[in-house]
Scaffold this active site. Structure first.
Site, PDB file in Angstrom:
ATOM      1  CG  ASN A 390      -0.152   0.183   2.505  1.00  0.00           C
ATOM      2  OD1 ASN A 390       0.900  -0.412   2.703  1.00  0.00           O
ATOM      3  ND2 ASN A 390      -0.656   1.042   3.386  1.00  0.00           N
ATOM      4  CB  CYS A 392       2.286   3.934   4.582  1.00  0.00           C
ATOM      5  SG  CYS A 392       1.415   5.488   4.365  1.00  0.00           S
ATOM      6  CD  GLU A 394       0.640   0.765   6.317  1.00  0.00           C
ATOM      7  OE1 GLU A 394      -0.415   1.382   6.551  1.00  0.00           O
ATOM      8  OE2 GLU A 394       1.575   1.254   5.661  1.00  0.00           O
TER       9      GLU A 394
END
Length: 735
Positions: A390, A392, A394
């Site tokens: 995604n 970011c 994570e």
């Protein structure tokens, strides 16, 4: 709750505001499925009492929310909104301006439940969301009996009201409104080497941004600019198509709010266009500095910022073990065509690695994804590879999939005696995992392919915020063996309980559709988690107690998983928790330490927020300082923004208050060591920035990237203080 609301999932988007229920339902004991039941979960009460609604045990107050921009002019005003008296003004400001739905000033129609008007109270917001979740769970058969349904409703309300956890932002934006019920915040898309697929990529991103989600995509399947099209002309290459996607993202404000779109673009390290990809954002940052010096507005939210490219995405390079070994050996490395794998060029791996570090030094991009490490923890290899994350980094799982997230506020589990509330934490994870799985049942997804993959694998992500504040409040330094041991223990316990709960859900409702073909791989990954937990060396009584609880939970998770499988292919990760962290009144976000004890936050709207750490007094009490000594130290922090030179503070306690930036900043490798301590206990990865001082060198970044690989991280990003003109957060002292 109305009969219409409970009738079925198809009506979730049209739910009226929830009516408080205070029926005298008896308490239910036991965390798992009812013995002998084929379907439905038992839900016990920990915080609430039958017949008493959580709102009735809360003191409420009216507040005025007035937000001003950089020019001092108010751009948002709403007066008389209602919040609990223990919520900070920062938290109520964010909820009112971003999450309350409806047109400001619209009173609604009391005679029409479908025309409720503007939300004016936290009760309205929580009722909207919890009402939808409860109705969806009831309709899908999640609860063993009606008393379990009501317990779920009240316990979830209590935890949200008390800032124990928060769903990801799309839940607050969309659930219970007339908008599509997009609940997931993390999406991974796929794009193939065709114009039709590229256009589908653009469209899917736009729809997801509108609903408040972040998106990632790997563009490595696109032919490079050094490969021909069928016409014989050279292909445009992925960097060219990234420009179009970036412009689209720049035009979207997510969730009908002021938050900009969030996206990640990845490229495999052996792609022939890797050099252009690595340098593309650094070149644009150089333009930003020139334009700023010429008088253009290029700061955060600046009106001239859209004149440069690639500002709406994080970029990362997906590196293999073979590449990293070639770096350490200073060996050659081949760049290969996309269609047939021919070698286009052979480069020195170390030179390419240095170019990556140089660009990250200049503008913080790109980060790295360690592909072979990611593959080694993949629960579903039979369903497809992991090629992206995604926005970011994570959430790491299948292409064309999504995950709904929720984050626990760790400081809420610190007892007054300084111990960690293991039982309360376990109960919270149980309830949140139940709610997250309900999300998969009713959440709407933008394409048939994403819907199919997500429903077949039921990926969710439980995580936490406020780790830095928890360690500080306990009197432990972030960069210390004890700090890392506590973090590892808490993370292991969280994922162990999540997997145990997922197995209980599988027993009651069935495992995820893709489990059968991935069973061996999934069990191997859970075994790896449990073995890693057993290998953690405890250094104090707190982490020893948490690890002991985790050991029992891992055993239960494995036993139940062997028997029933698991309901979810992915259960945990650590998100950045920027907005929801502030909503929960967290001093620190995600796994991060505090950026600074006093800091300044600039938003894209032009507003400026001064944020002061509130954990320092609690830490001083834990360290044994009396009220007078603690007061003098706190006054020093308020004046100077740090503890250096604070009167009466013992030298051996300075490290407890170390932050990511400013005086006594944490060493960059301290961030990497903390990530390495918790990574073995996460299904996904960690959204975290390794902060470096402005004086850091390119060689420092090379070392960090190498250590991240050696220590088994899945993804890593760096940020050198001052490397970007538009820096949202900075260390700051009072004006």
């Amino acid at each position: 709750m109305s009969e219409t609301a409970a009738a079925g999932l198809s009506g979730v988007g049209d739910l009226p505001r929830q009516t408080r229920r205070t029926a005298q339902d008896p308490p239910v004991s036991g965390p798992g499925p009812r013995p002998g039941a084929d379907r439905g979960m038992r839900v016990g009460r920990r915080h609430t009492t039958p017949g008493v609604h959580p709102y009735d045990e809360t003191t409420w107050e009216r507040r005025d929310v007035v937000l001003t921009g950089r020019d001092g002019v108010a751009y948002f005003v709403e007066r008389g909104v209602e919040f609990p008296d223990f919520w900070s003004s920062h938290a109520s400001d964010i909820v009112t301006s971003r999450y309350f739905r409806g047109d400001p000033g619209d009173p609604g129609d009391p005679g029409d439940p479908g025309a409720a008007g503007r939300e004016r109270s936290l009760r309205d917001l929580v009722d909207r969301v919890v009402g939808a979740y409860t109705a969806a769970g009831r309709s899908a058969g999640y609860f063993a009996a009606e008393q379990d349904t009501l317990a779920f409703e009240h316990e979830l309300t209590w935890m949200l009201l008390r800032q124990v956890f928060s769903f990801n932002s799309p839940v607050w934006f969309n659930v219970g409104t007339s908008a599509p019920q997009q609940v997931a915040s993390c999406f991974i898309l796929a794009v193939d080497d065709s114009l039709e697929s590229i256009m589908d990529w653009y469209r899917a991103e736009t729809l997801l941004f509108r609903g408040g989600a972040g998106v990632g995509v790997n563009v490595s399947r696109l032919r490079s600019s050094r490969e021909p099209l069928s016409s014989g002309r050279p292909a445009a290459g992925p960097v060219s198509f990234m420009r179009g996607a970036d412009a689209t993202a720049g035009a979207i404000r997510t969730g009908s709010a002021t938050r900009p779109a969030a996206k990640m673009v990845l490229l495999d390290v052996d792609h022939p266009d890797i050099v252009d990809f690595v340098a593309c954002k650094a070149r644009e940052e150089a333009k930003i500095r020139v334009l700023r010096d010429a008088g253009f507005d290029m700061g955060v939210g600046g009106r001239d910022l859209d004149s440069v490219q690639f500002q709406n995405a994080n970029n990362s390079v997906r590196v293999s073990d073979a590449f990293m070994r070639a770096v350490t050996e200073d060996a050659p490395f081949a760049l290969r065509t996309r269609r047939d794998g021919r070698t286009v060029e052979t480069v020195r791996a170390r030179e390419l690695f240095r170019a990556i570090a140089r660009a990250a030094w200049e503008c913080a991009d790109p980060g790295l994804h360690y592909a072979d490490t990611i593959d080694g923890w993949h629960t579903c290899p039979a369903s497809g590879p992991i090629s992206a994350s995604n926005s970011c980094s994570e959430y790491l799982h299948l292409d064309d999939s999504a995950a709904t997230l929720a984050s626990l506020n760790l400081l809420r589990f610190l007892r007054d005696d300084g111990g960690f509330d293991v039982e309360g934490f376990v109960a919270a994870v149980e309830l949140v995992m139940l709610a997250l799985d309900v999300s998969v049942s009713f959440g709407e997804l933008p394409t048939p392919r994403i819907t199919q993959v997500t429903r077949d694998h039921r990926q969710v992500g439980i995580g936490y915020a406020n780790l830095g504040a928890l360690l500080m409040a306990m009197g432990h330094a972030y960069d210390s063996p004890r700090g890392r041991a506590i973090a590892a223990a808490v993370t292991s316990l969280m994922t162990a309980v999540a997997y145990r709960r997922s197995a209980e859900l599988a027993a009651a409702l069935g495992p995820y559709e893709g489990f059968a073909r991935n069973a061996a791989a999934h069990r191997r990954v859970v075994d790896r988690h449990a073995e890693a937990s057993a290998a953690v060396r405890s250094v104090g009584p707190t982490d020893a107690a948490i690890l002991a609880a985790a050991a029992g939970e891992w055993e239960r998770a494995r036993t139940l998983g062997e028997r029933h499988g698991w309901r979810n292919a992915h259960v945990s990760l650590l998100a950045p928790t920027g907005t929801i962290g502030l909503v929960m009144d967290c001093d620190t976000m995600g796994i991060e330490p505090d950026l600074a004890l006093v800091k300044t936050k600039h938003s894209a709207t032009g507003s400026v927020m001064r944020i002061v750490n509130r954990t320092v007094p609690r830490a001083l009490r834990a360290l044994g300082y009396d009220d007078a000594a603690a007061g003098a130290i706190v006054a020093h922090v308020a004046e100077h923004g740090h503890v250096v030179g604070a009167p009466g503070l013992a030298p051996e306690h300075l490290a407890v208050f170390d932050c990511a930036m400013g005086e006594r900043s944490i060493a960059p490798l301290g961030h990497v060591r903390m990530m390495a301590a918790v990574q073995p206990f996460l299904s996904g990865a960690i959204s975290k920035t390794v902060n470096l001082p402005a004086s850091a060198t390119e060689a420092d970044i090379e070392q960090i990237f190498l250590e991240g690989w050696r220590l088994g991280l899945k993804a890593l990003a760096v940020y050198r203080d001052g490397c970007k003109v538009g820096q949202p957060l900075s260390a700051g002292t009072p004006a």
